[in-house]
Design an enzyme around this catalytic site. Structure first.
Site, PDB file in Angstrom:
ATOM      1  N   GLU A 156      52.545  15.636   2.227  1.00 30.55           N
ATOM      2  CA  GLU A 156      52.138  15.118   3.543  1.00 30.55           C
ATOM      3  C   GLU A 156      51.261  13.893   3.350  1.00 30.55           C
ATOM      4  OE1 GLU A 156      49.870  18.829   3.703  1.00 30.55           O
ATOM      5  OE2 GLU A 156      48.344  17.724   4.828  1.00 30.55           O
ATOM      6  N   LYS A 158      48.236  11.369   3.160  1.00 28.64           N
ATOM      7  CA  LYS A 158      46.786  11.507   2.982  1.00 28.64           C
ATOM      8  C   LYS A 158      46.132  10.519   3.943  1.00 28.64           C
ATOM      9  CE  LYS A 158      43.183  11.622  -0.531  1.00 28.64           C
ATOM     10  NZ  LYS A 158      42.184  10.847   0.170  1.00 28.64           N
ATOM     11  N   ASP A 160      43.515   8.300   5.849  1.00 24.41           N
ATOM     12  CA  ASP A 160      42.296   7.620   5.410  1.00 24.41           C
ATOM     13  C   ASP A 160      41.266   7.632   6.540  1.00 24.41           C
ATOM     14  OD1 ASP A 160      40.610   6.316   3.785  1.00 24.41           O
ATOM     15  OD2 ASP A 160      41.675   4.402   3.788  1.00 24.41           O
ATOM     16  N   TYR A 267      44.908  19.968   8.787  1.00 23.66           N
ATOM     17  CA  TYR A 267      45.724  20.180   7.585  1.00 23.66           C
ATOM     18  C   TYR A 267      45.199  21.263   6.645  1.00 23.66           C
ATOM     19  CZ  TYR A 267      42.258  16.832   5.835  1.00 23.66           C
ATOM     20  OH  TYR A 267      41.096  16.194   5.524  1.00 23.66           O
ATOM     21  N   LYS A 355      47.836   8.997  -5.116  1.00 27.26           N
ATOM     22  CA  LYS A 355      47.317   7.817  -4.436  1.00 27.26           C
ATOM     23  C   LYS A 355      48.283   6.635  -4.516  1.00 27.26           C
ATOM     24  CE  LYS A 355      43.385   7.777  -3.153  1.00 27.26           C
ATOM     25  NZ  LYS A 355      42.054   7.986  -3.718  1.00 27.26           N
ATOM     26  N   CYS A 449      15.272 -10.847 -17.553  1.00 29.41           N
ATOM     27  CA  CYS A 449      15.529 -10.321 -16.207  1.00 29.41           C
ATOM     28  C   CYS A 449      15.370 -11.437 -15.175  1.00 29.41           C
ATOM     29  CB  CYS A 449      14.555  -9.185 -15.919  1.00 29.41           C
ATOM     30  SG  CYS A 449      14.582  -8.650 -14.203  1.00 29.41           S
ATOM     31  N   CYS A 452      12.056 -10.609 -12.939  1.00 27.11           N
ATOM     32  CA  CYS A 452      10.667 -10.604 -13.402  1.00 27.11           C
ATOM     33  C   CYS A 452      10.456 -11.371 -14.697  1.00 27.11           C
ATOM     34  CB  CYS A 452      10.159  -9.173 -13.556  1.00 27.11           C
ATOM     35  SG  CYS A 452      10.868  -8.304 -14.958  1.00 27.11           S
ATOM     36  N   CYS A 473      16.467  -4.523 -18.021  1.00 28.86           N
ATOM     37  CA  CYS A 473      15.184  -5.205 -17.952  1.00 28.86           C
ATOM     38  C   CYS A 473      14.117  -4.268 -18.510  1.00 28.86           C
ATOM     39  CB  CYS A 473      14.901  -5.531 -16.486  1.00 28.86           C
ATOM     40  SG  CYS A 473      13.178  -5.837 -16.132  1.00 28.86           S
ATOM     41  N   CYS A 479       8.540  -4.989 -12.637  1.00 33.02           N
ATOM     42  CA  CYS A 479       9.739  -5.686 -12.148  1.00 33.02           C
ATOM     43  C   CYS A 479       9.946  -5.392 -10.661  1.00 33.02           C
ATOM     44  CB  CYS A 479      10.963  -5.260 -12.939  1.00 33.02           C
ATOM     45  SG  CYS A 479      12.458  -6.039 -12.329  1.00 33.02           S
TER      46      CYS A 479
HETATM   47  S1  IVH Z   1      43.558  18.811   1.912  1.00 27.18           S
HETATM   48  C1  IVH Z   1      41.015  21.916  -0.230  1.00 27.18           C
HETATM   49  N1  IVH Z   1      45.155  17.150   3.162  1.00 27.18           N
HETATM   50  O1  IVH Z   1      41.230  13.604   1.371  1.00 27.18           O
HETATM   51  C2  IVH Z   1      41.766  20.683   0.125  1.00 27.18           C
HETATM   52  N2  IVH Z   1      42.993  16.362   2.548  1.00 27.18           N
HETATM   53  O2  IVH Z   1      40.331  13.168  -1.349  1.00 27.18           O
HETATM   54  C3  IVH Z   1      41.288  20.029   1.346  1.00 27.18           C
HETATM   55  N3  IVH Z   1      42.532  14.076   3.263  1.00 27.18           N
HETATM   56  O3  IVH Z   1      38.296  15.482   1.612  1.00 27.18           O
HETATM   57  C4  IVH Z   1      41.854  18.718   1.579  1.00 27.18           C
HETATM   58  N4  IVH Z   1      44.455  13.716   4.260  1.00 27.18           N
HETATM   59  O4  IVH Z   1      39.151  14.319   3.750  1.00 27.18           O
HETATM   60  C5  IVH Z   1      43.955  17.320   2.591  1.00 27.18           C
HETATM   61  N5  IVH Z   1      46.638  15.803   4.321  1.00 27.18           N
HETATM   62  C6  IVH Z   1      45.453  15.979   3.758  1.00 27.18           C
HETATM   63  C7  IVH Z   1      44.479  14.961   3.748  1.00 27.18           C
HETATM   64  C8  IVH Z   1      43.261  15.191   3.111  1.00 27.18           C
HETATM   65  C9  IVH Z   1      43.266  13.203   3.961  1.00 27.18           C
HETATM   66  C10 IVH Z   1      41.183  13.797   2.755  1.00 27.18           C
HETATM   67  C11 IVH Z   1      40.173  14.895   2.981  1.00 27.18           C
HETATM   68  C12 IVH Z   1      39.659  15.234   1.616  1.00 27.18           C
HETATM   69  C13 IVH Z   1      39.991  14.007   0.840  1.00 27.18           C
HETATM   70  C14 IVH Z   1      40.100  14.306  -0.640  1.00 27.18           C
END
Ligand code: IVH
Length: 732
Positions: A156, A158, A160, A267, A355, A449, A452, A473, A479
């Site tokens: 799924e 991720k 942001d 999620y 990622k 530095c 200082c 330093c 400093c």
């Molecule tokens: S699962 C125990 N699913 O990514 C696992 N996280 O880098 C709980 N995030 O802290 C996270 N999309 O804020 C999960 N589809 C997704 C997500 C997701 C974004 C974020 C979440 C987490 C962070 C970790």
């Protein structure tokens, strides 16, 4: 313009707007009285008060009911502010139906803290296809799955944004909290209630306790509209949707959050009084049926190849989703398998974030600036011709250290490639040599530095005999750059977190001799009262902002031990380590006494410090060195006299038959892998050792056990087989 529609029945959605109102940007748009409130007669005030109240109510109507605001947020805020000012001067005008009184939740000064019932974890990262295959292989091995046994993993997007936990008790939303440090977050309930995506109630089939976790985010279109509006009104423009979402959720005034278009995807979950499904996929689908938004791009995959295909498909669609994503999350689908896989430190073994590659851009490096950190580290920073990288304007990038500059041969005037990945500070990746201007000289790293003038040296590590990559330093206390950085750290968000005392103020106060050490922060108000040059008369300050600052400082006179230890800025002592130390010692007095005594490496205190779980010699040395300095002890004595340090709760003891016991596994195990057995035992509070000794409490022996079994018999230690172990830990 799309905005979130707050729950119309929720009075919190109509809070007073004082915290964020942005000054002059509103003039002209609405009928805010031109006369200073102090100069109003009572009759004028009464008339203006009535007109303002009418206008605010009409705007609330347009905004909340018709979703069609007629004035800008800033203008609306100004109306409310003016009303509040008039009421402050003429309290007799406060009637029960005044817009200032129709607030369900008073805007809090700061957010309360929430201890998560189940910690909010983060995810491990995968960057390559190989990492993904490794993940699947690792899971399979851990679970001892045969080659023909299926393993379903979901994929799924991720999102942001920022994670948010929503707690429902008896199907009513009772608490919303940010992740914070994973253990403790901020209470943002009033704000979350204004988010249209978040239901106030769950249907009858939801268990009594449900903690839904997900991501709060802002869609591209909403972000663009918000920024356009802010820019037009001279307000704050956000760098990206994630910052805008975070800034909007962490508003002290829920009325401001209500006017920001936030969204949510569910999620995951925390505490549940019952889990109604057997898989991740079905649980998320169930969330959907409960009225929570869930991401439609979630799919089930049965191999690493299928996961990569899902990743590619999501990546190809990235630009069309309408919101920012920074990768794809994979999760083992079956919840019983998730349970068996458990966690490693702060992330689950059953999930990983794949990622997207970092985004890059080319620009000119104009200058290399050397910054001095709180521990005296000289850090080179590239000052760039501003360039957009992945939607964010970048004008600074890190060059790490002197060796990196030499290795990449980065010179002032060079054209460079900069990269930004997620949250990390942008970096200079490489130089475009063809574009190097004539006469560009290799960069000479300073040996003094810049702040200082003291020598800046690269220490030699006595253990490895190698030179440290960082030049530091040697000015220490003299400093100014180090002093300022230490103070900045002291007041930063995860340390004292004093509202209104940020980097800018600290630098100004330090330069003017108002604050030179932490204790000075707490004597600021008393000194100000005696001083002829008052804070409120300084440029950029006024009576209200000065009063607010003093109140924010007062609010921090009582502080948790872990925060205080972290705030000291001792090398190698981050938040986690600070928490371990606080839990181990409980009180400031016990901690300070022990680490002072531990300066003598033969003292029992030194050994006790090293014996704390998670504290190694490097940390122990850094802490004792810090306390061995007389000037640090002096500064601390002054500080402690000003504040009250809360006692730290010891680490929660786990209740299980093996908690606190030392267990040794030997021979081959048939129902689980050694890793799984070890992880399970540790999660139940046991210590797992590799060899049998007098300290061993229990030996779990499988077929083929040899010398360890013999040793256990000699020492008279209890020995059980795998089935007995499982019965013990599963309480069968
Ligand atoms: S699962 C125990 N699913 O990514 C696992 N996280 O880098 C709980 N995030 O802290 C996270 N999309 O804020 C999960 N589809 C997704 C997500 C997701 C974004 C974020 C979440 C987490 C962070 C970790």
């Amino acid at each position: 313009m799309t905005r979130s529609t707050p729950d119309r029945n929720d009075p919190a959605a109509r809070g007073t707007a004082t915290a964020e109102a942005s000054g002059d940007a509103v003039a002209g748009e609405a009928a805010v009285g031109a006369t200073a409130v102090e100069a109003l007669t009572e009759a004028d005030a009464r008339a203006e008060h009535a007109a303002l109240a009418r206008e605010i109510r009409a705007n609330d109507e347009a905004y909340y009911r018709e979703d069609a605001p007629v004035i800008s947020d800033a203008a609306y805020d100004a109306l409310r502010r003016r009303l509040a000012e008039i009421e402050a001067r003429f309290p007799e005008l406060i009637s029960p139906d005044s817009p200032t009184q129709t607030v369900g939740v008073a805007p809090s000064e700061t957010f309360g803290e929430v201890r998560h019932a189940v910690p909010m974890l983060s995810l491990d990262n995968a960057f390559t296809e190989e990492d993904v295959a490794d993940f699947v292989g690792r899971v399979r091995r851990f679970l001892r799955l045969g080659a023909d046994e299926p393993l379903v993993v979901t994929a799924e997007p991720k999102i942001d944004g920022l994670s948010l936990s929503l707690r429902y008790e008896n199907r009513r939303l009772v608490l919303a909290a940010t992740r914070g440090d994973g253990t403790t977050g901020e209470n943002v309930t009033a704000n979350a209630r204004t988010i249209a995506d978040i239901p106030d109630t769950l249907p009858a089939d939801a268990p009594d306790i449900v903690e839904v976790r997900g991501e709060c985010y802002m869609a591209h279109a909403d972000f663009a509209a918000l920024n356009a509006r802010e820019a037009e009104e001279g307000g704050r423009v956000f760098a990206n949707p994630r910052n805008a979402a975070a800034g909007s959720l962490r508003q002290l005034d829920p009325a401001v959050t209500a006017r920001r278009p936030l969204r949510f995807f569910a999620y995951a979950w925390g505490e549940m009084s019952g889990v109604p499904e057997a898989t991740q996929y079905d649980m998320v689908a169930r969330f959907g049926r409960w009225g929570l938004p869930v991401n439609p791009r979630m799919t089930r995959c049965d191999s690493a190849e299928a996961l990569i295909a899902a990743y590619r498909a999501i990546e190809a669609d990235r630009a069309n989703l309408g919101y920012d994503i920074d990768g794809v999350v994979y999760k083992v689908d079956r919840l019983d398998l998730q349970q068996r896989l458990g966690f490693v430190s702060r992330s689950p073994r059953w999930a990983i974030a794949h990622k997207f590659p970092a985004e890059q851009a080319t620009t000119v490096l104009e200058r290399i600036e050397i910054q001095v950190g709180r521990t005296g580290a000289l850090t080179p920073v590239a000052k760039l011709k501003p360039v957009t990288v992945g939607g964010v304007v970048v004008s600074n990038a890190t060059l790490h250290n002197e060796d990196e500059i030499r290795r990449k041969d980065v010179r002032e005037g060079d054209t460079v490639i900069v990269q930004r990945a997620g949250d990390v500070i942008p970096q200079v990746v490489s130089v475009v040599l063809d574009k190097r201007p004539e006469g560009a000289e290799p960069f000479v790293f300073p040996t003094v530095c810049p702040a200082c003038g003291s020598h800046a040296v690269r220490e030699v590590n006595p253990r490895t005999g190698r030179e440290d990559v960082v030049r530091r330093c040697t000015g220490g206390l003299i400093c100014p750059a180090q002093a300022v950085e230490r103070l900045r750290h002291f007041v930063s968000r995860h340390a004292l977190d004093i509202e209104g005392l940020g980097e800018k103020q600290i630098v100004a106060f330090f330069n003017d001799g108002l604050i030179a050490s932490p204790a000075d922060i707490f004597t600021l108000e008393a000194r100000d009262a005696r001083s002829l040059k008052k804070l409120k008369d300084r440029e950029g300050w006024g009576a209200t902002s000065a009063r607010n600052l003093f109140a924010a400082i007062e609010a921090r006179r009582r502080i948790a031990l872990a925060r205080l230890i972290f705030a000291l800025g001792i090398r190698h002592v981050g938040e986690t380590t600070a928490r371990l130390l606080a839990q181990a010692f409980g009180t400031w007095e016990a901690f300070a006494a022990a680490v002072t005594e531990a300066a003598d490496r033969t003292a029992p205190a030194w050994h006790e410090l090293n014996a704390i779980d998670g504290i190694g010699e490097v940390v122990a040395e850094a802490v004792t060195d810090f306390f061995a300095e007389a000037h640090n002890r002096d500064a601390l004595r002054l500080l402690i006299a000003e504040i009250e340090v809360e006692r730290a709760e010891p680490r929660v003891a786990i209740e299980s038959p093996v908690a606190g016991k030392t267990v040794v596994f030997t021979g081959s195990l048939e129902k689980m892998t050694r890793d799984e057995a070890k992880a399970r035992a540790e999660s139940l509070g046991a210590k797992v050792a590799g060899s049998v000794s007098a300290k061993t409490d229990l030996v779990v022996a499988g077929p083929g056990a040899g010398s360890k079994l013999k040793k256990a018999a000699e020492l008279g230690i209890e020995v059980i087989d795998e089935d007995a172990w499982l019965a013990l830990v599963e309480g069968r």
